[in-house]
Enzyme design. Structure first.
Site, PDB file in Angstrom:
ATOM      1  N   LYS A 101     -11.660  -4.781   0.348  1.00 44.27           N
ATOM      2  CA  LYS A 101     -10.984  -5.775  -0.541  1.00 44.27           C
ATOM      3  C   LYS A 101      -9.494  -5.868  -0.988  1.00 44.27           C
ATOM      4  CE  LYS A 101     -15.210  -6.693  -2.898  1.00 44.27           C
ATOM      5  NZ  LYS A 101     -15.615  -5.458  -3.144  1.00 44.27           N
ATOM      6  N   GLY A 102      -9.132  -4.486  -1.166  1.00 42.57           N
ATOM      7  CA  GLY A 102      -7.964  -4.098  -1.658  1.00 42.57           C
ATOM      8  C   GLY A 102      -6.692  -4.667  -0.854  1.00 42.57           C
ATOM      9  N   CYS A 103      -5.380  -5.169  -1.566  1.00 44.64           N
ATOM     10  CA  CYS A 103      -4.456  -5.571  -0.895  1.00 44.64           C
ATOM     11  C   CYS A 103      -3.537  -4.690  -0.237  1.00 44.64           C
ATOM     12  CB  CYS A 103      -3.444  -6.212  -2.037  1.00 44.64           C
ATOM     13  SG  CYS A 103      -4.042  -7.779  -2.241  1.00 44.64           S
ATOM     14  N   VAL A 104      -3.530  -3.401  -0.425  1.00 41.57           N
ATOM     15  CA  VAL A 104      -2.850  -2.259   0.187  1.00 41.57           C
ATOM     16  C   VAL A 104      -3.446  -1.053   0.529  1.00 41.57           C
ATOM     17  CG1 VAL A 104      -0.704  -0.695  -0.029  1.00 41.57           C
ATOM     18  CG2 VAL A 104      -0.788  -2.998  -0.972  1.00 41.57           C
TER      19      VAL A 104
END
Lengths: 104, 176
Positions: A101-104
């Site tokens: 789910k994390g963007c980075v």
């Protein structure tokens, strides 16, 4: 949620094909999942998959590529070599985990 | 929960983004505005999309060796600055006070690090490792009197606006 049969066992997956039950996965299922997306597993591949499985247990979410590098110790460049094009998604898929789910 | 067995669903990882190409123009040198291009570029690469980053004007600082570690954030002129943890605005009048830029930069860097997001040079390392392409702008290099040797070693070239237009044929474009 669809249920499919893999090596004789019923396995719950979501509409994209990712496993939804952490405990239904084992390395034999991982191998089948890898074959389905054209990845031939080596020790290097398993090192990442094992890290993802362990990390999910403590963090409750799938590690991003960044985290596989900084915490798991496998550089992003190697991840792209082992799981070409979409390493984060492919690794999660084979590990029987949700997409990160994390963007980075 | 259903117990009916269905046919296996296999994601189509390798072909679904075939031929897609993204070009991001990074024109800002403020720390906060360096990140959108990096985050989106990194996400695109993770989706198997060919990605080019073009650094121009103030964005040139992001790839200039002597400047890339010292990007700053100023709250002056940013009316969306709030008291940390609240909705109240910080008065613009106090923003130009001495030390404000250093303090705001420090706080922003900490918030970004807390999310596990790397600093700008480290982030660009990751983007290149993921197959991203970095380009410097010819006019910005001339204005700043800088050459390829002053830039990160992985910048592939200093190119003109025309070169960039040719390079990005068929690409989706983001200007930041």
């Amino acid at each position: 949620m669809p249920v499919v049969e893999m090596i004789g066992k019923p396995i719950h997956i979501n509409e994209e094909g990712f496993l939804t039950e952490y405990n239904e996965w084992d390395p034999a299922i991982g191998k089948v999942l890898a074959e389905q997306i054209g990845v031939e597993m080596t020790d290097e591949h398993w090192k990442i998959i094992n890290f993802l499985r362990e990390d999910f247990k403590t963090e409750g979410e799938t590690a991003t590529s960044r985290r596989v590098q900084t915490v798991g110790g496998v550089p992003v460049k190697i991840q792209f070599e082992l799981f070409p094009k979409k390493p984060a998604k492919k690794m999660a898929y084979i590990a029987g985990l949700p997409k990160p789910k994390g963007c980075v | 929960m259903t117990t009916t067995m269905t046919a296996p669903i296999v994601p189509n990882f390798d072909t679904e983004s075939e031929g897609r190409k993204l070009a991001i123009i990074c024109s800002k040198g403020n720390l906060d505005m360096a990140y959108p291009g990096l985050i989106l570029g990194n996400a695109a690469l993770g989706e198997g999309i060919e990605t080019h980053l073009f650094f121009t004007f103030w964005g040139f600082d992001m790839i200039t060796k002597s400047r890339m570690d010292h990007l700053q954030f100023s709250p002056a002129g940013n009316t969306a600055m709030h008291i940390p943890g609240g909705d109240m605005h910080i008065p613009q009048a106090i923003m130009p006070a001495p030390g404000m830029t250093a303090m705001a930069t420090h706080m922003l860097k900490k918030s970004i690090a807390d999310l596990g997001v790397p600093e700008v040079p480290d982030f660009l390392d990751q983007i290149v490792a993921a197959g991203g392409h970095l380009w410097g702008c010819r006019m910005s290099a001339d204005m700043n009197k800088l050459g390829l040797g002053d830039l990160r070693d992985d910048v592939e070239g200093i190119i003109s606006a025309t070169d960039f237009i040719e390079l990005t044929e068929g690409a989706q474009l983001l200007f930041i």
